[in-house]
Design a protein around this motif. Sequence first.
Motif, mmCIF file in Angstrom:
data_model
loop_
_atom_site.group_PDB
_atom_site.id
_atom_site.type_symbol
_atom_site.label_atom_id
_atom_site.label_comp_id
_atom_site.label_asym_id
_atom_site.label_seq_id
_atom_site.Cartn_x
_atom_site.Cartn_y
_atom_site.Cartn_z
ATOM 1 N N ILE A 13 -0.291 5.276 6.257
ATOM 2 C CA ILE A 13 1.172 5.369 6.291
ATOM 3 C C ILE A 13 1.747 4.463 7.373
ATOM 4 N N SER A 72 8.122 3.202 3.649
ATOM 5 C CA SER A 72 8.036 2.669 5.003
ATOM 6 C C SER A 72 7.968 3.848 5.955
ATOM 7 N N ALA A 73 7.288 3.651 7.066
ATOM 8 C CA ALA A 73 6.939 4.795 7.905
ATOM 9 C C ALA A 73 7.908 5.040 9.051
ATOM 10 N N ILE A 108 0.658 1.792 8.801
ATOM 11 C CA ILE A 108 0.506 0.342 8.675
ATOM 12 C C ILE A 108 1.783 -0.274 8.092
ATOM 13 N N THR A 109 2.566 0.556 7.398
ATOM 14 C CA THR A 109 3.787 0.045 6.760
ATOM 15 C C THR A 109 4.961 -0.043 7.722
ATOM 16 N N LEU A 110 4.734 0.295 8.967
ATOM 17 C CA LEU A 110 5.844 0.528 9.883
ATOM 18 C C LEU A 110 6.896 -0.577 9.899
ATOM 19 N N MET A 111 6.461 -1.809 9.989
ATOM 20 C CA MET A 111 7.486 -2.841 10.138
ATOM 21 C C MET A 111 7.455 -3.905 9.046
ATOM 22 N N LEU A 112 6.652 -3.691 8.013
ATOM 23 C CA LEU A 112 6.536 -4.730 7.009
ATOM 24 C C LEU A 112 7.645 -4.604 5.965
#
Lengths: 279, 294
Positions: free
Chosen positions: A115, A153-154, A117-121
């Motif tokens: 989860i 997105s996280a 890993i999606t923080l800022m992409l």
Amino acid sequence: MIENRPVFTFFAHAVLLVGLAIVIFPIYLAFVASTQDSSTFLGGVVPLLPSSHMLETYGRILGSGFGSIPVWRMIANSMVMALGIAIGKIAISIISAFAIVYFRFPFRTLAFWLIFITLMLPVEVRILPTYSVAAGLDLLNTYQGLILPVIASATATFLFRQFFMTIPDELLEAALLDRASPMQFFKDIMLPLSRTNIAALFVILFIYGWNQYLWPLIITTDQNMTTIVVGIKQMVNVADGDPQWQLVMGTAILAMVPPVLVVLFFQRWFIKGLTEPEK
Amino acid sequence: MQTKRVTFSHRWLPYLLIAPQLAITIVFFIWPAGEALYQSVLQQGAFGLTTQFVGLENFRDLFSDPDYLHSFTITIVFAVSTTAAAMISALLFAGMADYVMRANAFYRTTLIAPYAVAPAIAGVLWWFLFNPSIGIIAYVLHQLGYNWNHLVNGGQALLLVIIAAAWKQISYNFIFFLAGMQAIPRSLIEAAAIDGSGPMKRFFTIVFPLLAPTTFFLLVVNIVYSFFETFAIIDATTQGGPGDATEILVYKVWHDAFIALDLGGSAAQSVVLMAIVIGLTVIQFRYIERRVEY
């Protein structure tokens, strides 16, 4: 104020007024343009004062629209998308943050990293493959298609996790002594404690959702699904000759009203939500 | 990973709670990102019927393609200018708002309004002001003897999108700078004032150094913003033109994928962009962990 320095105070106000002018001028001029008659724009530069054609412009925009669909329909689409993104993201984030913080279970660390890993992409950088996935799932021209990929997105999960970590352990111990079930604890203790965070996130995510551009642009080909922010571009880039500026600017004003109102009304929560989780 | 001292124990409930987010993340994030990685090492035949594995060739092509390198340069110019303009003006306004205190709420309320304006709309507003035939700013510039026409002049088009992008971002920076300034203990400022330093000196010797963590945080956020969230500004106004004067990287990814239909090349560009974001995220995280308190 710490000391009395009339000259510097005057200077400070002057700088701030310039700031206000920079912020307001483009919006004001858009409003002025929206109140003009279409012939005004043939005669050269835009006037600085509103004219009398305001009702005409907005009536036309909201009622019949131009070429494609009426703008009220675009506003409704934007509203569904923004609310869907805000509510959906808060709902899935708060329960997953609750699971990550208050349970120990196998694969918890793996789930956490998948989860986070999606923080800022942002969606912009994986646009084509996301599009093919959505197309494969038959989500083109649907509200689910507009909403779901943007929810992936996280950020919200991260904020809830940070907040839950600050809640004293004694609350959970007391709940365990009282034999409260996890969902009872969630409903009676966590939700009420999270009220301010939820409100702040709602404001931020509503604006984020309302202002989406690239994703709605490619996921919707059916005009009935156009959102107002995307729709405005189609009015600026008309094939033959100049755009109908009073209609374009009127639509721009309508596209700004809901998010600006949300920010101004919930200013306090919104500022708190933005600046405080940044720990 | 940090955890609570006591936790619930339940066999299936945590999986149920985490399932929706995990499902959405895998379907709309992990899978597409994996797809981009996979596509980036493939090349399609002339009619899209055959694909073959080409290793890193797409990346080699990318970095020897003058158009891509041009787009990279444009993006850096755009990001640096937007970040500088948005941060410096926001810092100035926040400093003044913090100083005057009176009417603070009034200034604040107005200055945060652009936060709510969509990038596409911000682009259209400035596009209109600078419109060569009816725009008021273009008109004033013309009266001053300067010929403005962003439809043919690439430099002016780039300046226009920088202005629109920075305008929108001032609010966000202002909110953070003001919050940062208001967190500085009043007694520090008062002590300096008693010792005879004026507002400017206090700003440069006390306030600005204490704001370093905020400034650094905003620096990363602003770069991410100008790299990735400005697609709408470009698309709603210049569409990368005139020529390719405003074709920033995110615009090129979209253009190559959806207009030029170069799947391998676009996927390789996506991978490069992902690497940039991940790099910036790592920097951001290290900062959050080690945030210095003075």
